[in-house]
Design a protein around this motif. Structure first.
Motif, PDB file in Angstrom:
ATOM      1  N   PHE A 454      16.869   7.395 -11.343  1.00  0.00           N
ATOM      2  CA  PHE A 454      15.568   7.369 -12.029  1.00  0.00           C
ATOM      3  C   PHE A 454      14.619   6.387 -11.341  1.00  0.00           C
ATOM      4  O   PHE A 454      13.446   6.689 -11.098  1.00  0.00           O
ATOM      5  N   ILE A 455      15.140   5.213 -11.012  1.00  0.00           N
ATOM      6  CA  ILE A 455      14.323   4.195 -10.352  1.00  0.00           C
ATOM      7  C   ILE A 455      13.856   4.690  -8.982  1.00  0.00           C
ATOM      8  O   ILE A 455      12.701   4.509  -8.598  1.00  0.00           O
ATOM      9  N   LYS A 456      14.774   5.338  -8.263  1.00  0.00           N
ATOM     10  CA  LYS A 456      14.457   5.812  -6.918  1.00  0.00           C
ATOM     11  C   LYS A 456      13.330   6.833  -6.923  1.00  0.00           C
ATOM     12  O   LYS A 456      12.478   6.841  -6.024  1.00  0.00           O
ATOM     13  N   HIS A 457      13.289   7.688  -7.944  1.00  0.00           N
ATOM     14  CA  HIS A 457      12.316   8.776  -7.980  1.00  0.00           C
ATOM     15  C   HIS A 457      11.203   8.547  -9.006  1.00  0.00           C
ATOM     16  O   HIS A 457      10.405   9.445  -9.268  1.00  0.00           O
ATOM     17  N   GLN A 458      11.165   7.350  -9.584  1.00  0.00           N
ATOM     18  CA  GLN A 458      10.142   7.050 -10.597  1.00  0.00           C
ATOM     19  C   GLN A 458       8.745   7.045  -9.977  1.00  0.00           C
ATOM     20  O   GLN A 458       8.545   6.578  -8.853  1.00  0.00           O
ATOM     21  N   ASN A 459       7.798   7.567 -10.717  1.00  0.00           N
ATOM     22  CA  ASN A 459       6.390   7.496 -10.299  1.00  0.00           C
ATOM     23  C   ASN A 459       5.868   6.101 -10.629  1.00  0.00           C
ATOM     24  O   ASN A 459       5.657   5.754 -11.784  1.00  0.00           O
ATOM     25  N   LEU A 460       5.675   5.296  -9.601  1.00  0.00           N
ATOM     26  CA  LEU A 460       5.271   3.902  -9.802  1.00  0.00           C
ATOM     27  C   LEU A 460       3.789   3.750 -10.118  1.00  0.00           C
ATOM     28  O   LEU A 460       3.358   2.693 -10.564  1.00  0.00           O
ATOM     29  N   GLY A 461       3.034   4.776  -9.857  1.00  0.00           N
ATOM     30  CA  GLY A 461       1.592   4.663 -10.033  1.00  0.00           C
ATOM     31  C   GLY A 461       0.888   4.255  -8.755  1.00  0.00           C
ATOM     32  O   GLY A 461      -0.325   4.065  -8.728  1.00  0.00           O
ATOM     33  N   TYR A 462       1.669   4.089  -7.677  1.00  0.00           N
ATOM     34  CA  TYR A 462       1.062   3.836  -6.363  1.00  0.00           C
ATOM     35  C   TYR A 462       1.943   4.470  -5.294  1.00  0.00           C
ATOM     36  O   TYR A 462       3.132   4.734  -5.505  1.00  0.00           O
ATOM     37  N   GLU A 463       1.374   4.697  -4.128  1.00  0.00           N
ATOM     38  CA  GLU A 463       2.070   5.351  -3.010  1.00  0.00           C
ATOM     39  C   GLU A 463       2.919   4.328  -2.267  1.00  0.00           C
ATOM     40  O   GLU A 463       2.448   3.237  -1.932  1.00  0.00           O
ATOM     41  N   LYS A 464       4.198   4.659  -2.000  1.00  0.00           N
ATOM     42  CA  LYS A 464       5.050   3.729  -1.260  1.00  0.00           C
ATOM     43  C   LYS A 464       5.754   4.364  -0.058  1.00  0.00           C
ATOM     44  O   LYS A 464       6.417   3.664   0.722  1.00  0.00           O
ATOM     45  N   ASP A 465       5.627   5.667   0.118  1.00  0.00           N
ATOM     46  CA  ASP A 465       6.319   6.351   1.205  1.00  0.00           C
ATOM     47  C   ASP A 465       5.513   6.290   2.508  1.00  0.00           C
ATOM     48  O   ASP A 465       4.284   6.338   2.491  1.00  0.00           O
ATOM     49  N   HIS A 466       6.228   6.179   3.624  1.00  0.00           N
ATOM     50  CA  HIS A 466       5.643   6.166   4.981  1.00  0.00           C
ATOM     51  C   HIS A 466       4.657   5.012   5.153  1.00  0.00           C
ATOM     52  O   HIS A 466       3.634   5.140   5.822  1.00  0.00           O
ATOM     53  N   ILE A 467       4.979   3.868   4.511  1.00  0.00           N
ATOM     54  CA  ILE A 467       4.108   2.684   4.612  1.00  0.00           C
ATOM     55  C   ILE A 467       4.903   1.539   5.237  1.00  0.00           C
ATOM     56  O   ILE A 467       6.005   1.214   4.788  1.00  0.00           O
ATOM     57  N   ILE A 468       4.339   0.940   6.275  1.00  0.00           N
ATOM     58  CA  ILE A 468       4.946  -0.195   6.969  1.00  0.00           C
ATOM     59  C   ILE A 468       4.122  -1.439   6.661  1.00  0.00           C
ATOM     60  O   ILE A 468       2.888  -1.382   6.612  1.00  0.00           O
ATOM     61  N   SER A 469       4.796  -2.557   6.443  1.00  0.00           N
ATOM     62  CA  SER A 469       4.060  -3.796   6.192  1.00  0.00           C
ATOM     63  C   SER A 469       4.546  -4.892   7.131  1.00  0.00           C
ATOM     64  O   SER A 469       5.724  -4.913   7.524  1.00  0.00           O
ATOM     65  N   VAL A 470       3.636  -5.777   7.489  1.00  0.00           N
ATOM     66  CA  VAL A 470       3.974  -6.916   8.331  1.00  0.00           C
ATOM     67  C   VAL A 470       3.078  -8.082   7.922  1.00  0.00           C
ATOM     68  O   VAL A 470       1.902  -7.898   7.573  1.00  0.00           O
ATOM     69  N   GLU A 486      -7.829  -0.788  16.692  1.00  0.00           N
ATOM     70  CA  GLU A 486      -6.870  -0.453  17.734  1.00  0.00           C
ATOM     71  C   GLU A 486      -5.724   0.403  17.172  1.00  0.00           C
ATOM     72  O   GLU A 486      -5.289   1.368  17.815  1.00  0.00           O
ATOM     73  N   LEU A 487      -5.258   0.062  15.977  1.00  0.00           N
ATOM     74  CA  LEU A 487      -4.153   0.820  15.380  1.00  0.00           C
ATOM     75  C   LEU A 487      -4.566   2.255  15.050  1.00  0.00           C
ATOM     76  O   LEU A 487      -3.798   3.199  15.238  1.00  0.00           O
ATOM     77  N   LEU A 488      -5.786   2.428  14.579  1.00  0.00           N
ATOM     78  CA  LEU A 488      -6.245   3.757  14.179  1.00  0.00           C
ATOM     79  C   LEU A 488      -6.492   4.692  15.362  1.00  0.00           C
ATOM     80  O   LEU A 488      -6.726   5.888  15.168  1.00  0.00           O
ATOM     81  N   LYS A 489      -6.409   4.151  16.574  1.00  0.00           N
ATOM     82  CA  LYS A 489      -6.499   5.015  17.752  1.00  0.00           C
ATOM     83  C   LYS A 489      -5.253   5.891  17.882  1.00  0.00           C
ATOM     84  O   LYS A 489      -5.272   6.915  18.559  1.00  0.00           O
ATOM     85  N   ASN A 490      -4.173   5.452  17.229  1.00  0.00           N
ATOM     86  CA  ASN A 490      -2.931   6.237  17.234  1.00  0.00           C
ATOM     87  C   ASN A 490      -3.047   7.337  16.180  1.00  0.00           C
ATOM     88  O   ASN A 490      -3.236   7.057  14.996  1.00  0.00           O
ATOM     89  N   LYS A 491      -2.920   8.601  16.599  1.00  0.00           N
ATOM     90  CA  LYS A 491      -3.078   9.723  15.676  1.00  0.00           C
ATOM     91  C   LYS A 491      -1.973   9.762  14.609  1.00  0.00           C
ATOM     92  O   LYS A 491      -2.094  10.467  13.604  1.00  0.00           O
ATOM     93  N   LYS A 629       7.970   6.105  14.415  1.00  0.00           N
ATOM     94  CA  LYS A 629       8.341   5.456  15.669  1.00  0.00           C
ATOM     95  C   LYS A 629       7.108   5.153  16.518  1.00  0.00           C
ATOM     96  O   LYS A 629       6.966   4.053  17.071  1.00  0.00           O
ATOM     97  N   SER A 630       6.207   6.113  16.607  1.00  0.00           N
ATOM     98  CA  SER A 630       4.979   5.916  17.380  1.00  0.00           C
ATOM     99  C   SER A 630       4.135   4.792  16.780  1.00  0.00           C
ATOM    100  O   SER A 630       3.584   3.958  17.511  1.00  0.00           O
ATOM    101  N   ALA A 631       4.026   4.757  15.439  1.00  0.00           N
ATOM    102  CA  ALA A 631       3.231   3.722  14.767  1.00  0.00           C
ATOM    103  C   ALA A 631       3.817   2.340  15.020  1.00  0.00           C
ATOM    104  O   ALA A 631       3.083   1.372  15.262  1.00  0.00           O
ATOM    105  N   LEU A 632       5.145   2.240  14.975  1.00  0.00           N
ATOM    106  CA  LEU A 632       5.789   0.947  15.216  1.00  0.00           C
ATOM    107  C   LEU A 632       5.562   0.477  16.646  1.00  0.00           C
ATOM    108  O   LEU A 632       5.363  -0.729  16.892  1.00  0.00           O
ATOM    109  N   ASN A 633       5.581   1.397  17.591  1.00  0.00           N
ATOM    110  CA  ASN A 633       5.316   1.018  18.989  1.00  0.00           C
ATOM    111  C   ASN A 633       3.909   0.453  19.152  1.00  0.00           C
ATOM    112  O   ASN A 633       3.695  -0.557  19.835  1.00  0.00           O
TER     113      ASN A 633
END
Length: 793
Positions: A454-470, A486-491, A629-633
């Motif tokens: 349930f926790i894994k698939h719960q709708n949190l009210g915000y998007e969390k998939d395919h998001i990287i943070s640093v 510069e980052l947004l130059k990557n498609k 992978k491309s985004a991380l590079n």
């Protein structure tokens, strides 16, 4: 005589290999689980108890908030520690700790991201028992550029060299000199700081040099003047005769004297040894798990003992002649009682030896399941005393009743063939008890798995998939716009934002606020999120009223709150209402739909978004489905352009969210293991009973087959009694399992439902396993040749 008793006991064990094996396997499995759980429980209860003065060391917290935001804060303001030492006679010493998480450390060509940095008072090394292997505990930090490392950390950088006096680089360019090496922390320590810095260094950097301010007008020159920053864990070492209630009142008086607008602000204390298992308000932080596992250990040992008792009493008929003959030739009841106790003891010693061997072999696997680093300390008397008490208790439980029962048979009745024993109702009760416990454990396993799903698939009210943070250091943060471009130059990168909050682990909070119409007794606390104009769109957080930030200068006095904040503030129409957060006055321009920004265990508390890009230190980027992978590079290349040799420490938002529930996942794995062991032990006992029943009723089965009984009829005859007991166990177990399931789920503000199908599923599993177990022997008995069973008649 004893030699004869031992010889007789061995003969009895080896002449009944099948039943002896079942008894030994059942007891071994039960004791393996018992010992593992004993080690786990002992480890949990030992946290922070190794300090010499642990009975007089207390963590200080404050009660804050009203309504849904009411709680006890484990971090307080910096000045209180110093004021307490000066003004409260009961206080012998104080320690303040400011945690900063991860940071990079470099020595020559070696650079690593080290975890668990902290700024501490020098008293950290005298109040707590963390010995300095090198350095001076009375003066661990000769100056603000000093640094203390753990032994393991020092070895990673310096090898066998003497680290004292060596210069290391902290972060990008801050130079520090190693002034001490602290022994590696015990696993049962709440504190696990790998790098320690003087708290005076934090004061110098944050207040003296950079002039901390909350409104860009008033600047603080010392952290001892800052009565708004609740970020310092504070520990007091009190005199043995100190009254905790009195100390708490004096701390409150100090705070309210220096910042009257916070009144009332009650202070609370928590004993050091209770920090690991209790929240500061005394509620559960792990103690419930300890109690549950104590109960589980006892229940599984009882199940294993029931196996032995059931088989011993069930086989009393076959041993009746032995007892009768021994009594006729002069054996007294005491001798027979001792004989049967010795027989049980031999079986028990074998099972104990096997259990200890399995524990030694299986301990690494158990550690991986439980997330512990437990080791069997062979010279730890407390451990072996605990194990001995458990073993002796189990031995007493398994041996006394069967020995009393077998030794009291009347020899005359036995030898005349007039001794009979009806099916024992006690034995049936014990079988029901066994399966009741197994069903409860299986049900809890299903419930834990369902909640985690349930926790894994719960709708949190915000998007969390395919998001990287640093986390951005100041050098990169100052050039965020260039980084974003510069980052947004990557498609493969769709979106880039910055935020002054970790979306999973949180950020700042404050009770220093005011708004139009605020009740005089309100002490509402807000979770704060420094943001730019893009955050809501990036995370797909829905606006229910008002508008978003636009990025204009005017937004510096604008706030966006969540629905919980509006509700707790008593505002039906909050748009345009004046609001002050700390020293920043402004206006509410929007309300967002509640989203679950904390653990599923917590209710959604009031939150405020404050437009302040300069205070945003966390970079978030959203990638395409296949572009990680491309985004991380791209991110790595940009990172290197700012921090050439500093490693980049990034995380995926969805993975960080799941890490919050590591303890629940480990708990679920352990319950899977316990449930499996419980059902195996129960089925071993059921197999033994069914086998013995089939042997006792061999002639009856033969007669029935001669008279025309079918194989199916014979199987049904042998199975129905045992299946009835298992079904009865399900009926008893369901309400108990419901109670424990609800009690466990009550720890979550957001939880799954409990449909009745869960209990039907658990019942189906146990009935199917029990049916398979008894049918194996029943089919064998049903297909036996009746001629062989009746040829003596």
């Amino acid at each position: 005589m004893i030699k004869n008793f031992i010889k007789t006991a061995w003969r009895s064990i080896f002449s009944n290999k099948f039943y002896s094996a079942i008894n030994i396997l059942g007891l071994t499995a039960g004791m393996v689980v018992g010992i593992f759980l004993l080690l786990w429980i002992q480890d949990e209860l030992s946290f922070d108890r190794f300090h010499k003065h642990q009975r007089s060391i207390y963590k200080i917290g404050i009660e804050g908030g009203t309504g849904i935001s009411k709680r006890i804060f484990g971090s307080i303001i910096a000045p209180v520690g110093n004021f307490a030492k000066k003004e409260i006679p009961e206080v012998q010493d104080a320690v303040r700790i400011f945690k900063i998480g991860d940071a990079a450390l470099k020595y020559k060509e070696k650079r690593f991201n080290e975890k668990n940095f902290a700024f501490v008072d020098p008293s950290y090394f005298t109040v707590f028992d963390f010995p300095l292997l090198q350095g001076n505990s009375k003066q661990p930090f000769p100056d603000n550029n000093s640094i203390v490392l753990t032994q393991r950390t020092a070895r990673r950088y310096f090898g066998d060299e003497n680290p004292i006096g060596k210069t290391v680089t902290l972060g990008i360019e801050d130079l520090c000199v190693v002034s001490g090496v602290i022994a590696d922390y015990p696993e049962n320590s709440t504190f696990q700081f790998q790098v320690l810095l003087p708290i005076s260094r934090f004061n110098e950097q944050a207040y003296i040099k950079n002039k901390t301010t909350y409104d860009n007008k008033t600047y603080l020159s010392s952290m001892d003047e800052d009565w708004s920053n609740f970020s310092f864990e504070t520990y007091l070492q009190l005199r043995p005769d100190a009254n905790l209630a009195t100390v708490s009142k004096k701390l409150q008086a100090i705070h309210e004297r220096n910042k009257p607008e916070d009144a009332p602000v009650p202070y609370v204390t928590q004993a050091l040894a209770k920090m690991h298992l209790y929240q500061m308000d005394g509620s559960d932080a792990g103690i419930d798990n300890v109690r549950v596992f104590i109960g589980v250990a006892i229940m599984i040992l009882v199940i294993a003992s029931i196996n032995y008792i059931n088989l011993s009493t069930a086989r009393s008929l076959s041993r009746a002649k032995e007892v009768g003959i021994r009594k006729v030739i002069g054996a007294g009841r005491k001798e027979l009682f001792f004989q049967f106790i010795l027989e049980t003891t031999i079986i028990f010693v074998i099972a104990s030896a096997l259990a200890l061997a399995f524990v030694f072999i299986g301990l690494p696997l158990f550690n991986s399941f439980s997330g512990k680093q437990i080791s069997l300390q062979l010279f730890n008397p407390t451990l072996w005393i605990s194990v001995l008490i458990m073993l002796v208790g189990t031995l007493a439980l398994t041996s006394i009743y069967p020995a009393l029962l077998l030794s009291k048979f009347d020899p005359i009745k036995v030898l005349k063939g007039r001794f009979t024993r009806k099916n024992s109702s006690a034995r049936k009760i014990l079988v029901v008890l066994q399966f009741t416990v197994s069903i409860i454990l299986i049900t809890l396993t299903i419930v834990i798995g369902r909640q985690l799903d349930f926790i894994k698939h719960q709708n949190l009210g915000y998007e969390k998939d395919h998001i990287i943070s640093v986390t951005m250091a100041p050098k990169m943060s100052k050039h965020f716009d260039a980084v974003k471009t510069e980052l947004l130059k990557n498609k493969d990168i769709d979106y880039v934002i910055r935020l002054g909050r970790d979306m999973v682990y949180g950020g700042a909070s404050t009770g220093d606020n005011d708004w139009e119409g605020k009740p005089s007794k309100s002490n509402l606390w807000f979770n704060m999120t420094y943001s730019d104009q893009s955050a809501l769109n990036f995370f797909k957080i829905k606006l229910t009223q008002g508008r978003n930030f636009t990025g204009s200068i005017a937004d510096s006095t604008h706030f966006i709150i969540n629905e919980s904040a509006a509700r707790e503030m008593g505002l039906k129409d909050p748009i345009g209402v004046r609001l002050r957060i700390r020293t920043v006055p402004g206006t509410i321009i929007g309300v967002v739909k509640d989203f679950n920004y904390a653990s599923a265990r917590q209710k959604i508390e009031p939150m405020v978004f404050q437009y302040s890009p300069k205070d945003c230190w966390q970079l978030y980027l959203k990638t395409t489905t296949s572009g990680t992978k491309s985004a991380l590079n791209s991110l790595q290349q940009i990172w290197k352009s700012y921090y050439d040799d500093m490693p980049m420490n990034y995380s995926f938002l969805d993975e960080s969210y799941q890490k919050q529930y590591t303890n629940e996942q480990k708990q679920g794995s352990l319950f899977n293991f316990f449930a499996l062991i419980a059902i195996v032990i129960s089925c071993l006992g059921l197999l033994g009973l069914c086998t013995y029943t089939a042997q006792v009723r061999t002639k009856e089965i033969g007669i029935r087959k001669v008279l025309g009984a079918t194989v199916f009829g014979i199987i049904q005859l042998l199975n129905k009694e045992f299946l009835f007991l298992v079904i009865l166990a399900n009926v008893i177990a369901v309400p108990i399992a419901v109670y424990f399931s609800i009690n466990w789920l009550d720890g979550f503000a957001f939880r799954t439902t409990l449909p009745f199908t869960i209990f039907l599923y658990a019942a189906g599993i146990t009935i199917a396993i029990a049916l398979f177990t008894v049918s194996f022997q029943s089919i064998k008995a049903a297909y036996a040749n009746p001629v062989k069973s009746l040829h003596d008649e």
